[in-house]
Enzyme design. Structure first.
Site, PDB file in Angstrom:
ATOM      1  NE  ARG A  15      37.863  46.578   4.904  1.00 40.37           N
ATOM      2  CZ  ARG A  15      38.137  47.385   5.303  1.00 40.37           C
ATOM      3  NH1 ARG A  15      38.558  48.072   6.719  1.00 40.37           N
ATOM      4  NH2 ARG A  15      39.151  47.528   4.471  1.00 40.37           N
ATOM      5  N   PRO A  16      32.464  43.458   2.756  1.00 45.06           N
ATOM      6  CG  PRO A  16      30.570  41.482   2.926  1.00 45.06           C
ATOM      7  CD  PRO A  16      31.870  41.803   3.578  1.00 45.06           C
ATOM      8  NE  ARG A  49      43.438  54.802   2.974  1.00 44.85           N
ATOM      9  CZ  ARG A  49      42.949  53.286   3.133  1.00 44.85           C
ATOM     10  NH1 ARG A  49      43.625  52.213   4.025  1.00 44.85           N
ATOM     11  NH2 ARG A  49      41.171  53.853   3.503  1.00 44.85           N
ATOM     12  CD  GLN A  69      24.678  42.377   6.372  1.00 43.21           C
ATOM     13  OE1 GLN A  69      22.994  42.662   7.477  1.00 43.21           O
ATOM     14  NE2 GLN A  69      24.249  41.359   5.856  1.00 43.21           N
ATOM     15  CE  LYS A 114      40.833  55.775   8.286  1.00 45.42           C
ATOM     16  NZ  LYS A 114      41.447  54.944   7.992  1.00 45.42           N
ATOM     17  CG  ASN A 115      38.301  54.408  10.936  1.00 47.16           C
ATOM     18  OD1 ASN A 115      37.842  55.075   9.978  1.00 47.16           O
ATOM     19  ND2 ASN A 115      38.524  53.933  12.341  1.00 47.16           N
ATOM     20  CB  CYS A 154      43.768  47.906   4.083  1.00 46.73           C
ATOM     21  SG  CYS A 154      43.785  50.188   4.607  1.00 46.73           S
ATOM     22  CG  ASP A 171      41.255  49.701  13.275  1.00 51.39           C
ATOM     23  OD1 ASP A 171      41.236  48.867  12.394  1.00 51.39           O
ATOM     24  OD2 ASP A 171      40.374  50.493  12.675  1.00 51.39           O
TER      25      ASP A 171
END
Length: 416
Positions: free
Chosen positions: A121-122, A396, A125, A22-23, A116, A304
């Site tokens: 998790r800004p 997901r 960047q 998925k990632n 999630c 993870d």
């Protein structure tokens, strides 16, 4: 709302195939926005997050065709360089359309994402990198607005290692004028897979897999075919499930080369692991030995897989210390594991897990994707029935979960 019912106490054995990652699939699908020519991706998993992203791309004007695990995307007719809140709110990876849209169209309007609830998790960047490449970027009313005649190559040093940030800036740099150098880049295999896909489309990229990536921009990219890498987190999850039940399994369509840190810990726990060319075999002892770990960016132990190892440590011999350094809210599964009888104490970003002789089935609630996986692992070894609520998280990230677990002998069913 669906629930998952698990009857514990079954030793897992047999063989199953691992799905595409998925990632890796999510940024690769976004890369289709960089070209007017059709691109075809294979080994794409059927997951809710993938389906959400495909709907988002369709909303922008991308033509989507799906045949089994193959997805063909044609972005020649894209007329809306915008990702609305309604489509982005459920999936953080939607921010990955930002870089490709700005690179190809010179502008983009993308909602700040959701996903999630595992901590901040800004996207600062991502914004910093685009600004370094000449884009005017602002955040207004919950949307990131970016505009530039054409991005220009730049030297970008990220203040923190960010996978999606690295991927977004890689894609943006493919069509920029000149060379872009990304320092402190994420080294994850999924970043390498995206780089391989972009190279197949005509991008000039070197250094992926290291902490410095160089991209020389080209005028345009072309169509290509690319196979998505196997899912290393799904692989690790099924290895843990087999390990906790004292099982013996063979996972096909995957590679141990992506999972060195996880496999080392499973071997420390007492498992015998054999790596084949495109498969992994695991044989577990009657009871695992507790293993301590600390999460860090790749190639160290992945965040993870932290929840899954907390679950196996809950019934292992000894006490494990787990330190989470990536996300500040990623111990929410500990409370649910305690409901099953686990002996876990939390102190800030550290969990102390003392193995118990056995867990007992109960009703628990999934709080995020990987927390869901930890509850399944615990339920497989718990005495009696475990009911997991809010399992939409699982859909997901795990394709055909019940089918695969059942193929290994697990007694698991979905309640609707």
């Amino acid at each position: 709302m669906d629930k998952l019912l698990i009857e514990g106490g079954v030793r897992l054995s047999g063989e199953i195939a691992i799905s595409g990652a998925k990632n890796a699939a999510l940024p690769i699908l976004c890369a289709a926005l960089l070209t007017t020519e059709p691109v075809t991706f294979t080994n794409v998993p059927r997951l809710n997050d993938v389906n959400t992203l495909l709907r988002l791309l369709e909303q922008m004007g991308v033509k989507v065709s799906r045949d089994g695990d193959a997805v063909t995307l044609d972005a020649s007719g894209v007329d809306k360089p915008m990702a609305s809140y309604e489509m982005v709110k459920t999936m953080r990876a939607s921010i990955l359309v930002l870089g490709p849209l700005v690179a190809r169209f010179g502008e983009a309007q993308v909602s700040l994402p959701g996903g999630c609830a595992i901590g901040a998790r800004p996207v600062d960047q991502h914004i910093k990198g685009l600004q370094a490449m000449g884009a005017a970027v602002s955040v207004e009313h919950g949307y990131v607005h970016a505009k530039v005649p054409r991005l220009k190559g730049a030297r970008i040093f990220t203040d923190m290692v960010t996978v999606t940030g690295t991927e977004n800036l890689m894609m943006a740099a493919c069509l920029a004028d000149g060379e872009t150098v990304i320092e402190n880049a994420a080294r994850e295999p999924e970043v390498v897979d995206l780089a391989n896909c972009l190279a197949a489309m005509g991008a000039q990229i070197s250094g992926a897999g290291g902490d410095v990536i160089r991209i020389r921009g080209v005028e345009k990219l072309h169509g290509a075919t690319h196979r998505v890498m196997p899912d290393r987190i799904e692989t690790g999850t099924y290895l843990c499930a087999a390990a906790v039940t004292g099982g013996e399994v063979r996972l096909t369509g995957t590679s141990a080369s992506y999972l060195d840190a996880v496999i080392d810990k499973l071997m420390d726990a007492g498992c015998e692991i054999t790596a084949e060319r495109d498969a992994i075999r695991l044989k577990a002892p009657a009871r695992l030995t507790a293993v301590s770990l600390r999460t860090s960016p790749y190639p160290a132990f992945p965040t993870d897989m932290q929840a899954q190892f907390m679950a196996i440590n809950a019934v292992a011999d000894g006490t494990a210390v787990i330190r989470e350094t990536i996300f500040e809210n990623r111990f929410m599964h500990a409370v649910e594991l305690q409901r099953l009888g686990a002996d876990i104490k939390i102190d800030g970003n550290t969990a102390f897990v003392k193995g118990v002789a056995g867990l007992q089935g109960a009703t628990v609630m999934a709080t995020d994707l990987r927390a869901s996986a930890s509850l399944i692992i615990a339920g497989l070894v718990a005495e009696g029935q475990t009911t997991i609520e809010r399992i939409y998280h699982l859909d997901r990230g795990y394709e055909r979960l019940e089918e695969k677990l059942s193929a290994l002998g697990a007694r698991v069913s979905r309640l609707r």
